[in-house]
Design an enzyme around this catalytic site. Structure first.
Site, PDB file in Angstrom:
ATOM      1  N   LEU A 219       0.853  -1.193   0.000  1.00 30.14           N
ATOM      2  CA  LEU A 219       0.000   0.000   0.000  1.00 30.14           C
ATOM      3  C   LEU A 219       0.885   1.237   0.000  1.00 30.14           C
ATOM      4  O   LEU A 219       1.519   1.532   1.014  1.00 30.14           O
ATOM      5  CB  LEU A 219      -0.912  -0.016   1.238  1.00 30.14           C
ATOM      6  CG  LEU A 219      -1.839   1.181   1.464  1.00 30.14           C
ATOM      7  CD1 LEU A 219      -2.828   1.331   0.319  1.00 30.14           C
ATOM      8  CD2 LEU A 219      -2.570   1.038   2.797  1.00 30.14           C
ATOM      9  N   HIS A 220       0.949   1.925  -1.145  1.00 34.76           N
ATOM     10  CA  HIS A 220       1.815   3.107  -1.182  1.00 34.76           C
ATOM     11  C   HIS A 220       1.366   4.184  -2.154  1.00 34.76           C
ATOM     12  O   HIS A 220       1.867   5.297  -2.113  1.00 34.76           O
ATOM     13  CB  HIS A 220       3.244   2.693  -1.551  1.00 34.76           C
ATOM     14  CG  HIS A 220       3.411   2.355  -3.006  1.00 34.76           C
ATOM     15  ND1 HIS A 220       3.123   1.122  -3.514  1.00 34.76           N
ATOM     16  CD2 HIS A 220       3.821   3.115  -4.048  1.00 34.76           C
ATOM     17  CE1 HIS A 220       3.347   1.128  -4.813  1.00 34.76           C
ATOM     18  NE2 HIS A 220       3.773   2.318  -5.167  1.00 34.76           N
ATOM     19  N   ARG A 221       0.418   3.891  -3.056  1.00 35.68           N
ATOM     20  CA  ARG A 221       0.032   4.869  -4.074  1.00 35.68           C
ATOM     21  C   ARG A 221      -0.576   6.119  -3.436  1.00 35.68           C
ATOM     22  O   ARG A 221      -1.402   6.028  -2.526  1.00 35.68           O
ATOM     23  CB  ARG A 221      -0.988   4.269  -5.040  1.00 35.68           C
ATOM     24  CG  ARG A 221      -0.413   3.238  -5.981  1.00 35.68           C
ATOM     25  CD  ARG A 221       0.165   3.884  -7.217  1.00 35.68           C
ATOM     26  NE  ARG A 221       0.709   2.867  -8.117  1.00 35.68           N
ATOM     27  CZ  ARG A 221       1.212   3.116  -9.297  1.00 35.68           C
ATOM     28  NH1 ARG A 221       1.262   4.360  -9.748  1.00 35.68           N
ATOM     29  NH2 ARG A 221       1.690   2.158 -10.047  1.00 35.68           N
TER      30      ARG A 221
END
Length: 371
Positions: A219-221
């Site tokens: 999870l990084h966008r």
């Protein structure tokens, strides 16, 4: 002898460049100079890849990170331009869709140095994503466009590239080259509970396939981490999947950790520090499902036969959705939870060889050398 200046700066680019650089080293008559912008500067997000992948240390290290997209790209543009003037490459080679990609291509184009773009033609059709802007603009100023898939070629043809003085080629996806080559070196990450690190991928009572008994998530966008409502929905879904489907292992990017804390949320999953490529390969090869908002991880899941649930509204890898290997669920909590239950343990088989079968890097180098 053609001289290539390769511009990299972020995790996926290190992996892609590693296999192309290896092919360059094995091919006579070509010289490569590597420039690392420093976009990913944390040791776990940068240095570890050079150590693990056996890549030569970059000849040029810029150490540019942080700041807004415009600030970062502008600083990179200035420094890369100076490097091009000093080293006089015959071509600049860029990868993917980061700020480093666009800065490298733009600096070269301004100095009339030809640009080759690996992973050209990908489109999410969501211009709210900075990556979409980067890849569109990079394609527009490149003359060698290396497309990983037929869908990417079709995108460029639809945009009129067939009438431009450029070469649109489909060598395949270098990420598959990397996955096949490096899978033998995979190691379990540190910080995993013993019940997960001990698995060899043979399943548990909660697995209905030959994957392992846990879910790996990334999870990084910015579209997810910078939107409190989307972030809250995803975190809640991950927490519930951890309780009700299988343990969720989340290598947590520092920026994501800060966003979660800023939003007042609690991650009730197994979080570990960001991992190197070999550790990520181990997780993908031993898990029962992948939940991700990463572009690269969607494909890596497929390379290792794992079903993927993508926490985005669009994907560049439409062929994976069409093949039933990937499902888009956005940031909808209920859809994430339902898809996790339905896909956990499901095996995916690459019957159509969607990404070239691991021969993309040599095809790219043959084109660069005119072979």
């Amino acid at each position: 002898m053609p001289r290539i200046l390769t511009v990299i700066g972020a995790r996926p680019q290190f992996i892609k460049a590693s296999v192309v650089s290896r092919a360059i080293q094995q091919t006579a008559g070509i010289e490569e100079i590597m420039l690392h912008t420093g976009q990913h500067f944390d040791a776990n997000m940068s240095d570890v890849f050079f150590n693990q992948l056996g890549m030569p240390r970059p000849a040029i290290q810029l150490d540019i990170h942080g700041g807004s997209h415009g600030e970062m790209t502008g600083r990179m543009l200035t420094e890369i331009e100076q490097a091009i003037v000093e080293h006089k490459p015959d071509r600049v080679l860029v990868y993917g869709d980061t700020n480093s990609t666009l800065a490298g291509a733009l600096a070269a184009a301004k100095l009339h140095v030809p640009v080759a773009h690996v992973e050209a033609g990908l489109r999410s059709f969501n211009t709210a994503m900075p990556e979409e802007i980067n890849r569109i603009l990079t394609d527009q100023i490149s003359d060698l466009l290396f497309c990983p898939t037929a869908a990417a070629v079709n995108n460029l043809n639809a945009e009129g590239f067939g009438q431009k003085p450029v070469r649109v080629l489909q060598p395949g996806d270098v990420m598959q080259d990397a996955a096949l080559f490096f899978s033998r070196h995979a190691v379990a990450p540190k910080g995993l509970p013993s019940m997960i690190s001990a698995t060899e991928g043979h399943g548990t009572s909660r697995t209905n396939g030959d994957g392992g008994g846990f879910i790996v998530a990334t999870l990084h966008r910015a579209e997810n981490t910078d939107d409190p409502e989307r972030l809250a929905a995803i975190v809640t879904a991950l927490n519930r999947a951890h309780r009700e489907v299988a343990p969720v292992v989340l290598p947590l990017h520092p920026r994501t950790r800060a966003a979660v804390e800023r939003a007042g949320l609690t991650l009730a999953v197994t979080t570990i520090d960001p991992v190197g490529y070999f550790e990520m390969v181990w997780l993908l090869n031993h898990c029962g499902l992948v939940l991700t908002d990463s572009g690269g991880v969607q494909k890596e899941a497929f390379f290792f036969g794992r079903a993927c649930v993508t926490l985005r509204d669009q994907t560049e890898w439409v062929e994976l959705v069409e093949a039933g290997a990937n499902e888009l669920v956005g940031a909808d909590q209920a859809r994430i939870e339902e898809a996790a239950r339905r896909h956990f343990g499901r095996r995916v088989v690459d019957t159509d060889h969607l990404y070239g079968g691991g021969k993309a890097a040599q095809a790219i180098v043959d084109t660069l050398t005119g072979s």
